[in-house]
Design a protein around this motif. Structure first.
Motif, short mmCIF file in Angstrom:
data_model
loop_
_atom_site.label_atom_id
_atom_site.label_comp_id
_atom_site.label_asym_id
_atom_site.label_seq_id
_atom_site.Cartn_x
_atom_site.Cartn_y
_atom_site.Cartn_z
N VAL A 25 13.60 8.76 -26.51
CA VAL A 25 13.01 9.86 -25.76
C VAL A 25 14.09 10.78 -25.20
CG1 VAL A 25 11.71 10.44 -23.67
CG2 VAL A 25 10.85 8.67 -25.22
N LEU A 26 15.17 10.22 -24.67
CA LEU A 26 16.26 11.06 -24.16
C LEU A 26 16.85 11.91 -25.28
CD1 LEU A 26 16.15 9.70 -21.38
CD2 LEU A 26 18.65 9.53 -21.46
N ASN A 27 17.04 11.33 -26.45
CA ASN A 27 17.58 12.10 -27.58
C ASN A 27 16.65 13.25 -27.95
OD1 ASN A 27 19.94 10.61 -27.92
ND2 ASN A 27 18.99 9.16 -29.33
N ALA A 28 15.34 12.99 -27.94
CA ALA A 28 14.37 14.03 -28.27
C ALA A 28 14.36 15.14 -27.22
CB ALA A 28 12.97 13.43 -28.41
N ALA A 29 14.54 14.75 -25.96
CA ALA A 29 14.50 15.74 -24.88
C ALA A 29 15.69 16.68 -24.94
CB ALA A 29 14.46 15.03 -23.53
N VAL A 30 16.88 16.16 -25.15
CA VAL A 30 18.06 17.03 -25.18
C VAL A 30 18.09 17.85 -26.47
CG1 VAL A 30 19.38 15.52 -23.67
CG2 VAL A 30 19.59 15.26 -26.14
N ALA A 31 17.52 17.32 -27.56
CA ALA A 31 17.45 18.09 -28.80
C ALA A 31 16.57 19.32 -28.63
CB ALA A 31 16.92 17.21 -29.93
N GLY A 32 15.55 19.20 -27.77
CA GLY A 32 14.66 20.32 -27.55
C GLY A 32 15.20 21.37 -26.61
N CYS A 33 16.26 21.04 -25.87
CA CYS A 33 16.81 21.99 -24.90
C CYS A 33 18.09 22.66 -25.40
CB CYS A 33 17.08 21.28 -23.57
SG CYS A 33 15.58 20.91 -22.65
N GLY A 34 18.92 21.92 -26.11
CA GLY A 34 20.20 22.48 -26.53
C GLY A 34 21.19 22.52 -25.38
N GLY A 35 22.45 22.58 -25.72
CA GLY A 35 23.48 22.67 -24.69
C GLY A 35 23.85 21.34 -24.07
N VAL A 36 23.24 20.24 -24.52
CA VAL A 36 23.52 18.91 -23.97
C VAL A 36 23.73 17.94 -25.12
CG1 VAL A 36 22.68 17.01 -22.53
CG2 VAL A 36 22.08 19.38 -21.94
N THR A 37 24.78 17.16 -25.04
CA THR A 37 25.04 16.12 -26.04
C THR A 37 25.14 14.77 -25.35
OG1 THR A 37 26.24 17.61 -27.52
CG2 THR A 37 26.69 15.26 -27.76
N LEU A 38 24.46 13.77 -25.90
CA LEU A 38 24.52 12.41 -25.39
C LEU A 38 25.35 11.57 -26.35
CD1 LEU A 38 20.78 11.89 -24.33
CD2 LEU A 38 22.67 12.84 -22.99
#
Length: 360
Positions: A25-38
């Motif tokens: 879920v965290l991976n999906a959330a940051v993929a939808g926002c951009g500008g954040v890499t986990l």
């Protein structure tokens, strides 16, 4: 682009099922926002680690954690560990103490689509994490309990100005971030524990002077326990000592559906650890029916905490999207696990949250 180095510690039993859903879920959330890499790093812990290496918390895991921003820790079934092996230890107190995770943040919130005792709960309880009566964390050496005779047991409670100040500051910062009443209530029993609770309350009052925009009040713990059941909407952010917080946060969870709806985040000056309140539930492990809500929301809190700490609005937005997506999923019985009245498996509920994120 902001990069967050995060650890994956699956833990025991249902942790092997719910932690991967939180990561997904965290991976999906940051993929939808951009500008954040986990940047993820999976590390051994718990009984699976013991079976492989003979240690429930290897030194290599501890060493690696020091290089991370935070991590997700799955539930730990330490009560089932071998009792006669000093390497079969409970990782909880060591992780909390070594990384100075003094503040344990435990929110409780009602969801209108779920059956619960109260529909007007939206508060956060912050408990001090590394002191108090708990004998596994209030001494440098030895434990804070002893039995002078077979018929007498003594327990020592530790309260310090330093940790009281840390949890109070966490509470006031969180009150500023929330869309609630911007109110902090400190819970105590200084009618009896005049020195211990007195020091805690005095310290909270001192910290409150730094936050004139946040209302500050106090309540005696037994009175608060009653008001929490009768008038939970009166409270926003609650801060208290270790044992009081442990008990009251379970009471709050009971109002909103139980420990399956009780996420948690342990934070300190440098690190943060997402850790749901519930246990490892060995009776349902491997059946794909464990509710991943608490673990997903714990990970959401981790992302939100890190984003707010760095002023990273994209990370904060990604965290807000997870909460919104979960709200949509909870209203669909085909997308939630049986304990929530649904028919979905653990992985299917995680997938539903990812689809809801994509639709935002």
């Amino acid at each position: 682009m902001a990069v967050y180095k995060l650890g994956i510690l699956k833990g025991d039993d249902i942790g092997l099922e719910v932690v991967p859903e939180a990561v997904k879920v965290l991976n999906a959330a940051v993929a939808g926002c951009g500008g954040v890499t986990l940047d993820w790093c999976e590390l051994p812990v718990g009984y699976p680690s013991y079976l492989k290496s003979g240690e429930t918390l290897p030194a290599s895991t501890l060493d690696a954690l020091y290089g991370l921003d935070g991590w997700i820790l799955g539930p730990i079934g330490h009560m089932a560990y071998p009792k006669d092996d000093p390497k079969a230890i409970n990782p909880h107190p060591i992780l909390r103490r070594n990384f100075d995770l003094a503040s344990n943040i435990r929110p409780a919130r009602s969801h209108p689509s779920l059956p619960c005792l109260r529909q007007d709960v939206d508060l956060v309880i912050i408990r001090e994490n590394n002191e108090g009566f708990q004998p596994d964390r209030n001494m440098y050496k030895g434990i804070g309990e002893c039995m002078p005779t077979p018929d007498m047991a003594l327990s020592l409670r530790v309260i310090t100005r330093r940790n009281s100040s840390m949890v109070a500051r966490t509470a006031f910062e969180l009150a500023r971030q929330r869309n609630g009443k911007k109110k902090v209530t400190a819970i105590h029993k200084n009618t009896v524990f005049k020195m211990g609770c007195g020091l805690f309350i005095d310290t909270c009052a001192e910290v409150s002077k730094e936050y004139p925009d946040v209302e500050f009040g106090t309540a005696v713990v037994d009175t608060f326990a009653m008001h929490l059941v009768m008038r939970p909407a009166n409270f926003d952010v609650v801060v208290t000592t270790n044992m009081f917080g442990d008990i009251l946060s379970d009471e709050a969870a009971g109002l909103v559906g139980g420990l399956g709806m009780a996420p948690g985040l342990c934070v300190g000056p440098r690190y943060a650890m997402a850790q749901a309140t519930h246990g490892s539930a060995p009776d349902i492990a491997g059946k794909n029916i464990a509710n991943p809500y608490a673990m997903i929301m714990s990970a959401q809190m981790l992302l939100s905490w890190l984003g707010n700490g760095k002023g990273d609005q994209e990370a904060v937005r990604a965290a807000e999207n997870i909460e919104a997506a979960l709200g949509k999923v909870l209203s669909d019985k085909e997308s939630v696990t049986p304990d929530l009245g649904g028919t979905a498996g653990t992985d299917a509920m995680g997938n539903a949250v990812c689809r809801a994120l994509e639709a935002l």
